[in-house]
Design a protein around this motif. Structure first.
Motif, PDB file in Angstrom:
ATOM      1  N   ARG A   1       0.847  -1.188   0.000  1.00 36.27           N
ATOM      2  CA  ARG A   1       0.000   0.000   0.000  1.00 36.27           C
ATOM      3  C   ARG A   1       0.893   1.252   0.000  1.00 36.27           C
ATOM      4  O   ARG A   1       2.087   1.167   0.316  1.00 36.27           O
ATOM      5  CB  ARG A   1      -0.871   0.010   1.255  1.00 36.27           C
ATOM      6  CG  ARG A   1      -1.841  -1.155   1.390  1.00 36.27           C
ATOM      7  CD  ARG A   1      -2.990  -1.022   0.431  1.00 36.27           C
ATOM      8  NE  ARG A   1      -4.022  -2.045   0.678  1.00 36.27           N
ATOM      9  CZ  ARG A   1      -4.924  -2.388  -0.209  1.00 36.27           C
ATOM     10  NH1 ARG A   1      -4.916  -1.812  -1.416  1.00 36.27           N
ATOM     11  NH2 ARG A   1      -5.842  -3.318   0.063  1.00 36.27           N
ATOM     12  N   PRO A   2       0.328   2.418  -0.343  1.00 32.66           N
ATOM     13  CA  PRO A   2       1.111   3.657  -0.309  1.00 32.66           C
ATOM     14  C   PRO A   2       1.756   3.933   1.049  1.00 32.66           C
ATOM     15  O   PRO A   2       2.814   4.576   1.126  1.00 32.66           O
ATOM     16  CB  PRO A   2       0.075   4.733  -0.660  1.00 32.66           C
ATOM     17  CG  PRO A   2      -0.912   4.026  -1.518  1.00 32.66           C
ATOM     18  CD  PRO A   2      -1.019   2.649  -0.922  1.00 32.66           C
ATOM     19  N   ASP A   3       1.127   3.447   2.135  1.00 31.46           N
ATOM     20  CA  ASP A   3       1.701   3.688   3.462  1.00 31.46           C
ATOM     21  C   ASP A   3       2.733   2.639   3.862  1.00 31.46           C
ATOM     22  O   ASP A   3       3.231   2.636   4.994  1.00 31.46           O
ATOM     23  CB  ASP A   3       0.594   3.739   4.526  1.00 31.46           C
ATOM     24  CG  ASP A   3      -0.157   2.416   4.675  1.00 31.46           C
ATOM     25  OD1 ASP A   3       0.177   1.442   3.961  1.00 31.46           O
ATOM     26  OD2 ASP A   3      -1.088   2.364   5.512  1.00 31.46           O
ATOM     27  N   GLY A   4       3.074   1.745   2.919  1.00 29.92           N
ATOM     28  CA  GLY A   4       4.105   0.746   3.174  1.00 29.92           C
ATOM     29  C   GLY A   4       3.611  -0.568   3.751  1.00 29.92           C
ATOM     30  O   GLY A   4       4.395  -1.504   3.898  1.00 29.92           O
ATOM     31  N   THR A   5       2.320  -0.649   4.060  1.00 32.71           N
ATOM     32  CA  THR A   5       1.782  -1.894   4.609  1.00 32.71           C
ATOM     33  C   THR A   5       1.418  -2.859   3.484  1.00 32.71           C
ATOM     34  O   THR A   5       1.259  -2.475   2.326  1.00 32.71           O
ATOM     35  CB  THR A   5       0.534  -1.627   5.465  1.00 32.71           C
ATOM     36  OG1 THR A   5      -0.484  -1.048   4.620  1.00 32.71           O
ATOM     37  CG2 THR A   5       0.853  -0.691   6.612  1.00 32.71           C
ATOM     38  N   SER A   6       1.286  -4.130   3.837  1.00 31.84           N
ATOM     39  CA  SER A   6       0.912  -5.140   2.856  1.00 31.84           C
ATOM     40  C   SER A   6      -0.603  -5.234   2.747  1.00 31.84           C
ATOM     41  O   SER A   6      -1.305  -5.288   3.764  1.00 31.84           O
ATOM     42  CB  SER A   6       1.456  -6.507   3.250  1.00 31.84           C
ATOM     43  OG  SER A   6       0.895  -7.524   2.426  1.00 31.84           O
ATOM     44  N   PRO A   7      -1.147  -5.303   1.525  1.00 32.23           N
ATOM     45  CA  PRO A   7      -2.590  -5.502   1.381  1.00 32.23           C
ATOM     46  C   PRO A   7      -3.038  -6.870   1.886  1.00 32.23           C
ATOM     47  O   PRO A   7      -4.229  -7.086   2.119  1.00 32.23           O
ATOM     48  CB  PRO A   7      -2.822  -5.362  -0.128  1.00 32.23           C
ATOM     49  CG  PRO A   7      -1.503  -5.637  -0.754  1.00 32.23           C
ATOM     50  CD  PRO A   7      -0.475  -5.157   0.219  1.00 32.23           C
ATOM     51  N   PHE A   8      -2.078  -7.772   2.075  1.00 32.28           N
ATOM     52  CA  PHE A   8      -2.398  -9.120   2.531  1.00 32.28           C
ATOM     53  C   PHE A   8      -2.271  -9.282   4.044  1.00 32.28           C
ATOM     54  O   PHE A   8      -2.509 -10.361   4.579  1.00 32.28           O
ATOM     55  CB  PHE A   8      -1.514 -10.142   1.811  1.00 32.28           C
ATOM     56  CG  PHE A   8      -1.778 -10.207   0.333  1.00 32.28           C
ATOM     57  CD1 PHE A   8      -2.804 -10.987  -0.169  1.00 32.28           C
ATOM     58  CD2 PHE A   8      -1.027  -9.442  -0.552  1.00 32.28           C
ATOM     59  CE1 PHE A   8      -3.077 -11.031  -1.527  1.00 32.28           C
ATOM     60  CE2 PHE A   8      -1.292  -9.475  -1.910  1.00 32.28           C
ATOM     61  CZ  PHE A   8      -2.316 -10.264  -2.409  1.00 32.28           C
ATOM     62  N   ALA A   9      -1.888  -8.224   4.730  1.00 34.99           N
ATOM     63  CA  ALA A   9      -1.815  -8.262   6.193  1.00 34.99           C
ATOM     64  C   ALA A   9      -3.196  -8.580   6.756  1.00 34.99           C
ATOM     65  O   ALA A   9      -4.195  -7.989   6.342  1.00 34.99           O
ATOM     66  CB  ALA A   9      -1.314  -6.935   6.737  1.00 34.99           C
ATOM     67  N   GLY A  10      -3.251  -9.535   7.661  1.00 32.89           N
ATOM     68  CA  GLY A  10      -4.518  -9.909   8.271  1.00 32.89           C
ATOM     69  C   GLY A  10      -5.281 -10.986   7.527  1.00 32.89           C
ATOM     70  O   GLY A  10      -6.272 -11.508   8.048  1.00 32.89           O
TER      71      GLY A  10
END
Length: 231
Positions: free
Chosen positions: A150-159
């Protein structure tokens, strides 16, 4: 019927911790079994790779030992030879998700080399996940999830609940101690809820539009889940 995109590794080797280039590619069963299931159901399969290079099968996946004998190995080789899409892959960077009803990532160690760091693949995975379209990923294919961000550096697959080739399986395959990193460790680190099954036994995890399979023997069940959604 529907068009299904197979995103495949273009790598022919996997770089180990000591710099050795371990010969690899895609794992044949993980292409042949889902391809057969999807096309026999009337769907069309299109292949894309980084740079549009023709993908190569891991030689180990073509041996009698992993195909139930020489007859099985011959059948897998013949099946691969009949898949013309493998010889004419699209360039992954030029793929438009809107053209496809579902996306599938087979494994082999190849994705650990290229798709794990491929930004085009990462963007496609994020878009596929957000679109709600069926997304199937099997064995080492989930290495590609590492490039999605994601733009904020997180993974879209987190969770997300998911699975992939486990540390135990990599150890039993004899490559864990030689690897720069292990897939299960990296998926856990990005925040995924990793669901580990027994080594080499089929294990499929479905969470929303994401379906993942743990190992080669899970590829048929992943295809079956995609077919449920595609109708």
């Amino acid at each position: 019927m529907a068009r299904i995109l197979f995103v495949m590794t273009g790598a022919e080797y996997w770089t180990l911790a000591d710099g050795t280039k371990h010969p690899t590619g895609y794992w044949a069963e993980e292409v042949v079994v889902p391809y057969r299931a999807l096309t026999e159901a009337g769907h069309e399969v299109v292949v894309a790779t980084p740079g549009g290079v023709v993908p190569v099968a891991d030689a180990a996946s073509l041996t009698p030992e992993v195909n139930g004998g020489q007859e099985g190995a011959d059948a897998v080789a013949a099946s691969l030879a009949s898949i013309t899409a493998l010889q004419h892959p699209l360039k992954l960077a030029e793929v438009d998700l809107a053209d496809y009803a579902a996306v599938f990532y087979p494994g082999g160690h190849g994705p650990m080399e290229d798709l794990a760091v491929d930004a085009d693949s990462g963007r496609l995975l994020t878009a596929a996940l957000d679109s709600g379209k069926p997304l199937g990923v099997v064995c080492h294919g989930p290495a590609a999830l590492l490039a999605a961000q994601r733009p904020d550096g997180t993974s879209p697959f987190a969770g997300y609940r998911l699975t992939g080739f486990t540390n135990a399986e990599e150890t039993q395959a004899g490559l864990a101690e030689k690897a720069k990193w292990l897939l299960q460790d990296r998926l856990v680190a990005l925040g995924a809820d990793f669901r580990e099954g027994a080594p080499w036994a089929p294990n499929v995890v479905v969470d929303r539009n994401l379906t993942t399979g743990q190992n080669p023997g899970s590829s048929g069940a992943v295809a079956a889940e995609l077919l449920k959604v595609l109708g």
